[in-house]
Design an enzyme around this catalytic site. Sequence first.
Site, PDB file in Angstrom:
ATOM      1  N   HIS A 183      94.945  38.811  -3.062  1.00 15.67           N
ATOM      2  CA  HIS A 183      96.336  39.030  -3.480  1.00 15.67           C
ATOM      3  C   HIS A 183      96.599  40.519  -3.257  1.00 15.67           C
ATOM      4  O   HIS A 183      95.691  41.345  -3.409  1.00 15.67           O
ATOM      5  CB  HIS A 183      96.553  38.790  -4.965  1.00 15.67           C
ATOM      6  CG  HIS A 183      96.258  37.424  -5.459  1.00 15.67           C
ATOM      7  ND1 HIS A 183      95.010  37.003  -5.802  1.00 15.67           N
ATOM      8  CD2 HIS A 183      97.088  36.382  -5.725  1.00 15.67           C
ATOM      9  CE1 HIS A 183      95.071  35.762  -6.242  1.00 15.67           C
ATOM     10  NE2 HIS A 183      96.306  35.353  -6.210  1.00 15.67           N
ATOM     11  N   ASP A 243      95.217  42.638  -6.061  1.00 17.01           N
ATOM     12  CA  ASP A 243      93.749  42.772  -6.203  1.00 17.01           C
ATOM     13  C   ASP A 243      93.240  43.924  -5.353  1.00 17.01           C
ATOM     14  O   ASP A 243      92.237  44.539  -5.680  1.00 17.01           O
ATOM     15  CB  ASP A 243      92.926  41.572  -5.706  1.00 17.01           C
ATOM     16  CG  ASP A 243      93.545  40.240  -5.921  1.00 17.01           C
ATOM     17  OD1 ASP A 243      94.178  40.071  -6.951  1.00 17.01           O
ATOM     18  OD2 ASP A 243      93.354  39.363  -5.047  1.00 17.01           O
ATOM     19  N   HIS A 272      92.681  22.192  -9.291  1.00 15.91           N
ATOM     20  CA  HIS A 272      94.101  21.896  -9.459  1.00 15.91           C
ATOM     21  C   HIS A 272      94.333  20.393  -9.302  1.00 15.91           C
ATOM     22  O   HIS A 272      95.157  19.813 -10.004  1.00 15.91           O
ATOM     23  CB  HIS A 272      94.945  22.652  -8.433  1.00 15.91           C
ATOM     24  CG  HIS A 272      94.903  24.143  -8.592  1.00 15.91           C
ATOM     25  ND1 HIS A 272      95.583  25.006  -7.765  1.00 15.91           N
ATOM     26  CD2 HIS A 272      94.258  24.929  -9.491  1.00 15.91           C
ATOM     27  CE1 HIS A 272      95.368  26.259  -8.151  1.00 15.91           C
ATOM     28  NE2 HIS A 272      94.555  26.232  -9.193  1.00 15.91           N
ATOM     29  N   ASP A 279      90.629  25.591  -1.566  1.00 11.62           N
ATOM     30  CA  ASP A 279      90.067  26.478  -2.578  1.00 11.62           C
ATOM     31  C   ASP A 279      88.965  25.693  -3.275  1.00 11.62           C
ATOM     32  O   ASP A 279      89.225  24.723  -3.998  1.00 11.62           O
ATOM     33  CB  ASP A 279      91.135  26.948  -3.579  1.00 11.62           C
ATOM     34  CG  ASP A 279      91.805  28.236  -3.116  1.00 11.62           C
ATOM     35  OD1 ASP A 279      91.531  28.685  -1.984  1.00 11.62           O
ATOM     36  OD2 ASP A 279      92.589  28.807  -3.902  1.00 11.62           O
ATOM     37  N   ASP A 314      87.775  26.927 -13.074  1.00 11.51           N
ATOM     38  CA  ASP A 314      87.367  27.657 -11.859  1.00 11.51           C
ATOM     39  C   ASP A 314      85.855  27.876 -11.787  1.00 11.51           C
ATOM     40  O   ASP A 314      85.395  28.963 -11.411  1.00 11.51           O
ATOM     41  CB  ASP A 314      88.074  29.025 -11.763  1.00 11.51           C
ATOM     42  CG  ASP A 314      89.509  28.910 -11.277  1.00 11.51           C
ATOM     43  OD1 ASP A 314      89.888  27.836 -10.784  1.00 11.51           O
ATOM     44  OD2 ASP A 314      90.253  29.905 -11.383  1.00 11.51           O
TER      45      ASP A 314
HETATM   46  C1  XUL Z   1      95.313  30.045  -9.591  1.00 14.54           C
HETATM   47  C2  XUL Z   1      94.889  30.067  -8.169  1.00 14.54           C
HETATM   48  C3  XUL Z   1      95.245  31.301  -7.406  1.00 14.54           C
HETATM   49  C4  XUL Z   1      95.641  31.049  -5.991  1.00 14.54           C
HETATM   50  C5  XUL Z   1      96.152  32.246  -5.260  1.00 14.54           C
HETATM   51  O1  XUL Z   1      94.993  28.872 -10.262  1.00 14.54           O
HETATM   52  O2  XUL Z   1      94.265  29.164  -7.691  1.00 14.54           O
HETATM   53  O3  XUL Z   1      94.161  32.175  -7.471  1.00 14.54           O
HETATM   54  O4  XUL Z   1      94.575  30.527  -5.253  1.00 14.54           O
HETATM   55  O5  XUL Z   1      97.216  32.849  -5.901  1.00 14.54           O
HETATM   56 CO    CO Z   2      93.437  28.883  -5.792  1.00 14.28          CO
END
Ligand code: XUL
Ligand code: CO
Length: 438
Positions: A102, A105, A272, A297, A310
């Site tokens: 990001h 970051d 997610h 992700d 996470d």
């Molecule tokens: C939050 C998430 C973020 C995105 C990027 O849940 O997954 O880190 O991947 O903004």
């Molecule tokens: Co993410």
Amino acid sequence: MSNTYFPKIDKIEYEGPDSDNLMAFSYYDENRKIAGKTMKEHLRFAVAYWHTFFNENGDPFGPGTIEYPWHKSSDPMENAKHRVDAAFEFITKLGVPYYCFHDRDIAPEGSSVSESEKNLHEIVKLLKAQQEETGVKLLWGTANVFSHPRYMNGASTNPDFDVVCQAGAQVKAALDATVELGGANYVFWGGREGYMHLFNTRMRRELDHMGTFLRAARDYGRKIGFEGNFLIEPKPMEPTKQQYDFDSATVIGFLREQDLLDDFKLNVEANHATLASHSFAHDLTVAAENGLLGSIDANRGDNQNGWDTDYFPTDLYDAAEAMIVVLENGGIAPGGLNFDAKIRRNSTDLEDLFHAHIGGIDTFARGLIMADSIINDPLYKELRDDRYASFDSGKGKEYENGSVTLENLRDLAEEKGEPAKRSGKQELLENLFNRHIR
Ligand code: XUL
Ligand code: CO
């Protein structure tokens, strides 16, 4: 490249499943070929800058527990510079090809739009030099338009146009940075693009604002020469109670409605998908079968609770199921597998960052080996194909082509009589799957 922050760690090597060295890969042999491509080419691993180099194990209930030695200065720009060195030392020792960030970051926000742009640009120059020196590449960039208090009511869906302008400034600068660094993709995760209560929300208006914003970002990106995919990362909730990018299916409907399908794909995150009451493989399949699987992700939740933990991925079943979808999709490029995952709050040794990534990498390497083996088991394909064989010829085929009416169906029902029962063979398939665990 520095040897400052992890001096006791050498380059992580593949030593095979019989090695008892936990600072080595047991399954990820980057040059091993599977289904015509190397593991490195299949998996396209990336390190997430925010979890691994920026956040220090803070959570909503307390501050961080790990002190990063690259964050010793009281000047946030100095820390940001040291962070670049730490990041590239870590990524090259780990031996993965990509990273993701990001804007915030990599560089701190300044006291004005132009100061923020200046900070970002200064760090981008350092990142670019490190990329050139090490060969590590940028998988994707994104803008953090959810942490700053101004975004408490959303970024592109904020009811206040002045806030939308701020988000626009940030996304513009993040796109500039991504292009400058040769990023393969650009991600939008709609952190607060949703609502906390319907009583103060005009949902239709907010969704249209989000579409307008994404088209403006797309147009700017293409204008400055960005040729990669724009990606939307679905998530159903957290931090808002209801997020607009709920899951793959919802995002695909939105992209179609907003005329964004030519430029956008999906970045599917395991935790997610499970937050949306789906499996990881489900949301990957929805994206892939619509030709929209852009990137992944990689992480996991916890069966015991619902939130976005996470965790680093360690579940072989999940990884194998995911890699089946990826292989059947013909790969994940130009996307990759980004470890959007964080070590636990009580994991306070810097080495824990290596163990976490090594575990995630080996899990997906093993998942890839298993997935390839399952896909090549003739029974796996046959059983699925046979289930649909009645649509391969005759009236079933005509029906698929759209030339059978409801009256025709009625007459065929009478003629054919009660259908024969056909087993779904679920338990057999589950057992077959287990036989491919290596
Ligand atoms: C939050 C998430 C973020 C995105 C990027 O849940 O997954 O880190 O991947 O903004
Ligand atoms: Co993410």
